[in-house]
Design a protein around this motif. Structure first.
Motif, short mmCIF file in Angstrom:
data_model
loop_
_atom_site.label_atom_id
_atom_site.label_comp_id
_atom_site.label_asym_id
_atom_site.label_seq_id
_atom_site.Cartn_x
_atom_site.Cartn_y
_atom_site.Cartn_z
N THR A 424 0.85 -1.18 0.00
CA THR A 424 0.00 0.00 0.00
C THR A 424 0.89 1.24 0.00
OG1 THR A 424 -1.80 -1.09 1.19
CG2 THR A 424 -1.75 1.31 1.25
N ASP A 444 1.33 -5.20 3.01
CA ASP A 444 0.22 -6.01 3.48
C ASP A 444 0.51 -7.46 3.13
OD1 ASP A 444 -2.19 -7.26 4.01
OD2 ASP A 444 -3.40 -5.59 3.25
N SER A 455 -10.25 -0.06 2.39
CA SER A 455 -9.39 0.70 3.29
C SER A 455 -9.95 2.10 3.42
CB SER A 455 -7.95 0.75 2.75
OG SER A 455 -7.91 1.41 1.50
N ARG A 470 -7.16 -0.61 7.47
CA ARG A 470 -7.29 -1.82 6.66
C ARG A 470 -8.02 -2.87 7.48
NH1 ARG A 470 -7.01 -2.83 2.01
NH2 ARG A 470 -5.50 -4.51 1.91
N ILE A 500 -13.11 -3.85 8.84
CA ILE A 500 -12.44 -2.56 8.86
C ILE A 500 -12.72 -1.90 10.21
CG2 ILE A 500 -12.29 -0.28 7.81
CD1 ILE A 500 -11.32 -2.30 5.89
#
Length: 655
Positions: A424, A444, A455, A470, A500
């Motif tokens: 990311t 990740d 996200s 995330r 999340i």
């Protein structure tokens, strides 16, 4: 009077002279006996029957037949009504003069205590929430209309309730509860039951679920929208709740489709909302309405049918409305559409259609719009003139965008599915010179079962911190140094993977609240990253919000593993809970009004508006009370707290 009960006999004495007044036969051994407040009536309970004896006449007693063992009896203050409780958890309301049955109430738990309101319209029953009287769970006070037998109010407590009673006008109910756990807090609480200035007001729509809920800046009106599922036999509606005008609710308009996104003009003169066809077979429409005369001002028709990311916002000066929608990523030949409408001239400023749009964001003041695309491009528009200002290149599909509060910076994040290893990358853009000023990265590993690959990116209100959320993870960077200062993995085994986290900053940016599927809300000091308080819910955390002063948090939960769902209001620094609100569905939202006086919580199609702050509740209670607690009463209800005059204007009562 004195009473002695023998097998099948009732003997009455005059308590002052000791004179025997009478001996009465009873058809069963007596289990319970109770006098009315004026001592003129006596009720006695046998196995499955009860008798009402009237000492002013020589008539035969009234027999009240029951089909189970009677465990408790309660007279009202005027001796007009009698409530009997049976072992099968049914409470029956009787006319004490005729013996006529008026209504029956079926309880969920064991009745611990009951009392009538002074006007004899209501009965409050304290219910023990357990399958056995020997088990200990927090009690519930349920209030019923004695004629219809309909429940009209419910209050959840923190522990064992030792006393509950109405005030003299019947507008307030007081309850003293004692915590079941060691170290728990005992409380004396007050709830308002009258329609005017209610502590808690329920509003239930005809629609299946409530979506948008927006306060006007002065906290006097609440805008609500209720939607229906495609096969439901109802129409979606927009409501205006005039809180200051006797709590009246007006239906502003109805929609044949779904109402998605509601925006309020800063001066509360206009409202904007987007209508989507529930079938997805017709274009969406943005509506602008005047709140002063409830008339439509403008209607903007989009060419999209099922937008995936839909935003609507007024500029901070109230001169423009921006409406933007991004297509579902799997829909073919669909354009991202952005409308900019001039409120002053009631005319279109600009209308853009862009291919490959994946995410759109409107800045806090409404001066800028950013569109992130599948090819990695980012396009910026200025809403004042509608010009396409410039284009930035992120590289890789852009999934999330975030403006800083001052509109000086933009953060962009690439798409990272989460089911496979992925890097990311968050790029920081200074919008003044249109250049990239830094990159933040997170690798990740993609090992999260159930991850949805979503996200969020967010600046703190003071612009000092940047958050990446995330599935299972919260990561925070110092914006000035670009240093990663926090990485919090919330997953605890497979049961808690894939959600999340709910993350929200306090208004001053000094506290960070994090709620997750593990049922815990944590509050961190942003500067030190140390946990300062936490609250445990009964189910996964569904919503979080700080009060405007940053001292309190409201948190809600899902209704999956445990129902009903609970809204909790608690102190940020101590974690001490001061109020609970119960809903029968997942808490979809809970937040404070701009002035901090009210709390709105909603679940399904039910919304509750509550006065919540202890100071407001005490002030309200003191307007209705005629005295403070005596020191003896204080010692009984609040043995661990120092005596004080709750209402100083009433003075200290006589013992």
């Amino acid at each position: 009077m004195l009473l002695q009960t023998l097998v099948a006999k009732v003997i009455i004495w005059d308590s002052s002279s000791g004179e025997e007044l009478g001996v009465f036969d009873h058809d069963h051994s007596i289990k319970v006996a109770s006098f009315s407040a004026d001592s003129r009536l006596l009720v006695t309970m046998g196995q499955n029957s009860a008798y009402i004896w009237n000492f002013l006449n020589e008539q035969e007693p009234l027999k009240l037949d029951h089909d189970d063992i009677v465990t408790a009896v309660t007279f009202d203050a005027n001796n007009d009504f009698l409530a009997t409780t049976k072992q099968d958890r049914i409470v029956t309301i009787w006319d004490a003069h005729s013996g006529k049955e008026l209504s029956q109430i079926l309880l969920d738990g064991w009745a611990r205590y009951s009392t009538f309101s002074p006007d004899n319209k209501l009965i409050a029953i304290v219910e023990q929430n357990s399958s056995s009287p020997s088990q200990y769970f927090p009690d519930t006070t349920r209030i019923w209309d004695i004629i219809s037998g309909k429940e009209v109010y419910r209050i959840a407590h923190n522990g064992f309730v030792s006393k509950v009673e109405f005030n003299r006008p019947g507008t307030l109910i007081y309850a003293a509860d004692r915590a079941n756990q060691p170290g728990g807090i005992s409380r004396f609480n007050v709830w308002r039951l009258s329609h005017q200035d209610q502590v808690e007001i329920n509003f239930t729509t005809n629609q299946t679920y409530l979506t948008s809920r927006t306060f006007t800046p002065n906290s006097k009106r609440l805008i609500l929208s209720g939607n229906c599922f495609p096969n439901d036999s109802c129409t979606s509606s927009l409501y205006v709740w005039n809180i200051s005008d006797e709590h009246s609710v007006n239906q502003l308009t109805t929609s044949k489709g779904l109402i998605r996104g509601v925006a309020l003009e800063p001066n509360s003169l206009l409202i904007g909302w987007v209508e989507i066809c529930s079938s997805g077979s017709c274009p969406i429409t943005t509506h602008i309405w005047s709140l002063s005369n409830t008339q439509e001002v403008a209607q903007l028709e989009h060419h999209q049918r099922n937008p995936d990311n839909l935003l609507i916002k007024f500029s901070s000066d109230g001169e423009r409305l921006i409406s933007a929608g991004v297509c579902d990523r799997y829909e073919q030949n669909c354009f991202t559409e952005i409308y900019i409408w001039n409120i002053i001239t009631n005319s279109e400023v600009a209308h853009f259609r862009e291919m490959q749009g994946r995410t759109v964001e409107i800045s806090n003041k409404g001066n800028l719009v950013a569109l992130g695309k599948e090819n990695g491009d980012i396009t910026i528009w200025e809403t004042q003139n509608g010009h396409k200002s410039y284009q930035l290149t992120h590289g890789g599909e852009v999934s999330k965008l975030a403006f800083s509060q001052n509109e000086q910076f933009l953060a962009s994040a690439n798409h990272c599915p989460g089911v496979m290893p992925c890097l990311t990358t968050i790029k920081i853009w200074e919008l003044g010179n249109k250049h990239e000023t830094g990159q933040l990265t997170y690798f990740d590993p993609g090992e999260r079962s159930g991850s949805v690959g979503e996200s969020f990116v967010e600046f703190s209100p003071d612009g000092k911190w940047l958050i990446l959320g995330r599935p299972n993870l919260v990561i925070m960077w110092d914006f000035e140094t670009r240093e990663k200062v926090l990485e919090l993995n919330l997953a605890q085994g497979n049961h808690f993977k894939g959600q999340i986290p709910k993350v929200v900053f306090s208004p001053d940016g000094k506290r960070l609240a994090i709620g997750y599927k593990d049922r815990v809300v944590r509050v961190l000091d942003v500067q030190t990253r140390k946990e300062i308080s936490r609250v445990l819910h009964s189910d996964a955390v569904s919503t979080l919000a700080f009060s405007p002063d940053g001292n309190w948090i409201v948190s809600g939960e899902h209704c999956i593993d445990t129902c009903p769902a609970t809204v909790r209001i608690w102190n940020v620094e101590t974690g001490k809970e001061i109020k609970q609100i119960i809903h029968n569905d997942t808490i979809s939202s809970a937040y404070f009004s701009p002035d901090g006086k009210f709390l709105v919580s909603s679940g399904g199609n039910n919304l509750k508006l509550s006065l919540w702050h202890p100071d407001d509740l005490i002030k309200m209670a003191c307007k209705r009370l005629n005295r403070n607690l005596t020191q003896a009463e204080w010692a009984q209800f609040l043995p661990n707290d120092k005596y004080e005059l709750t209402c100083p204007n009433l003075g200290e009562p006589k013992e």
